[in-house]
Enzyme design. Structure first.
Site, PDB file in Angstrom:
ATOM      1  N   CYS A  28      42.349  42.408  50.598  1.00 20.22           N
ATOM      2  CA  CYS A  28      41.563  41.577  49.872  1.00 20.22           C
ATOM      3  C   CYS A  28      41.195  42.221  48.334  1.00 20.22           C
ATOM      4  O   CYS A  28      41.448  41.442  47.436  1.00 20.22           O
ATOM      5  CB  CYS A  28      40.437  41.061  50.691  1.00 20.22           C
ATOM      6  SG  CYS A  28      41.101  39.908  52.081  1.00 20.22           S
ATOM      7  N   ASP A  29      40.615  43.265  48.523  1.00 12.35           N
ATOM      8  CA  ASP A  29      40.344  43.987  47.299  1.00 12.35           C
ATOM      9  C   ASP A  29      41.699  43.926  46.305  1.00 12.35           C
ATOM     10  O   ASP A  29      41.683  43.952  45.193  1.00 12.35           O
ATOM     11  CB  ASP A  29      40.044  45.408  47.491  1.00 12.35           C
ATOM     12  CG  ASP A  29      38.243  45.387  47.694  1.00 12.35           C
ATOM     13  OD1 ASP A  29      37.590  44.773  47.111  1.00 12.35           O
ATOM     14  OD2 ASP A  29      37.834  46.383  48.229  1.00 12.35           O
TER      15      ASP A  29
END
Length: 410
Positions: free
Chosen positions: A171-172
């Site tokens: 997600c980062d």
């Protein structure tokens, strides 16, 4: 090293980010040739500098990994004079990237409305945990939480197992990728119209965007998808299977691949079994099929089966650990790592840019900056007088890297 300029040569980016998502976004822009100016707080810098086995903030491999190709300056943005420096820099910047909680930059006098009034052409990218609007906008964002709330953890791991996150901070990293994608689109629009804009993305939405198959299963059929281990949820066989010395990943994702696999492993008898006759039938009997294939494949090594299957045109590969990835002859041929020189760490290996461009190649040109390494250089080139810079440094508003002496010490 190439001698051609990157595609974003001449584009100036102000990077007010820390840790991963925002730093990855600006690093991608830097890799493509942009002049990225990393702005860190004095004394401690980016939080990533303290993610290290040593107390030396200049020796953090985590920081080096996310901040190559950038110039670094150090400013106290909570001091009005520090914030004013950023406003002056924003006058001639093309892009600003930040990844603080929504509202933080506004409190510093560095929000989009303020800076776009100074520079209407500025592309302002904000990456946060949950986005700039909505009930969750004020919550802090972490990759683990985004993986949990985006549905990724619910479909990762084995059936009936505990929730498992993806092994990399997906997600980062995807938020950084979407941020860079948004910046490039906004910059193209600016070239056509002279108009800047606000780019808003989040870790949560970056996670949701990756659930293409899974969300569609629910949107189209109302079915809540479950974890499938390494198996595909739409094709079989398409998963990791055991061999005599480990596992092999086999992607026999269509009828042709299935038939070629059966011939390659000398199991043409499977082609006569009605339950495996078509992909829907194989999916309905996926566990049974995996068990049958696993029994057979355990008779020989992974290397043996990789050779046999590739010879028959079947997509497959060994399951590497990271050291094996970098030892592979193909990865070495593609040049997936490169080296820069760091004043503290010495020779540092980096992942290269996973993109080949024939006319505007991307490259790793320099290692990550020391804290405040380019403070004087950047401010002087931006019109700050020598006396102004000295005053900012003497007051602790700005910081220069150790060894960069004051022109006029107090």
């Amino acid at each position: 090293m190439t001698t051609r300029a990157g595609a974003l040569a001449g584009v100036r980016v102000l990077d007010i980010t820390q840790v991963m998502a925002g730093a990855y976004c600006s690093m991608l822009l830097a890799d493509m040739g942009a002049d990225v100016i990393k702005i860190e707080r004095p004394k401690t810098g980016d939080d990533t500098r303290r993610m290290s086995a040593t107390s030396d903030i200049e020796a953090s491999q985590a920081f080096v990994a996310m901040n190559r190709n950038k110039r670094g300056i150090s400013l106290d943005l909570k001091d009005p004079a520090g914030a004013d420096v950023v406003r002056r820099l924003a006058r001639t910047a093309d892009v600003l990237v930040e990844n603080f909680r929504p509202g933080t930059m506004d409190k510093l006098g560095l929000g989009f409305d303020t800076l776009s009034a100074i520079n209407p052409e500025l592309v302002y990218c904000s990456i946060s945990g949950f986005g700039a609007t909505g009930p969750y906008r004020d919550l802090g964002g972490f990759d683990l939480v985004a993986q949990a709330m985006s549905g990724i953890m619910s479909v990762t791991g084995t059936p009936d197992g505990e929730p498992v996150k993806v092994g990399v901070p997906v997600c980062d990293l995807n938020a950084g990728l979407f941020g860079a994608f948004g910046v490039l689109n906004a910059y193209i629009h600016r070239l056509a119209t002279g108009e800047g804009q606000f780019v808003d993305t989040s870790l949560l939405e970056a996670g949701i965007a990756t659930t293409v198959w899974e969300s569609n299963e629910w949107l189209a059929e109302g079915k809540v998808p479950a974890p499938t281990g390494s198996a595909h949820r739409l094709s079989a066989p398409y998963q990791a299977l055991p061999t005599s010395d480990g596992h092999i990943a086999i992607g026999a994702a269509n009828q042709r691949g299935w038939e070629a696999m059966c011939r390659a492993i000398h199991r043409t008898d499977l082609l006569e079994i009605e339950e495996y006759g078509s992909n829907p039938q194989r999916m309905a009997n996926q566990r049974q099929l995996a068990t049958e294939l696993g029994r057979h494949l355990q008779s020989r090594s992974t290397d043996h089966w990789v050779g046999v299957l590739r010879a028959h045109g079947v997509a497959c590969g060994p399951i590497y650990d990271v050291s094996q990835v970098h030892a592979d002859a193909h990865m070495q041929h593609r040049g997936v790592t490169t080296t820069t020189s760091h004043p503290i760490l010495g020779q540092v290996r980096h992942l290269t840019v996973p993109l080949r461009m024939s006319q505007t190649p991307a490259e790793v040109r320099r290692t990550a900056p020391l804290l405040g390494e380019h403070t004087r250089e950047v401010l002087a080139a931006s019109g700050f007088a020598e006396a102004e810079i000295d005053e900012l440094v003497n007051r602790g508003v700005a910081e220069v890297a150790e060894g960069a002496a004051l022109t006029n010490p107090a």
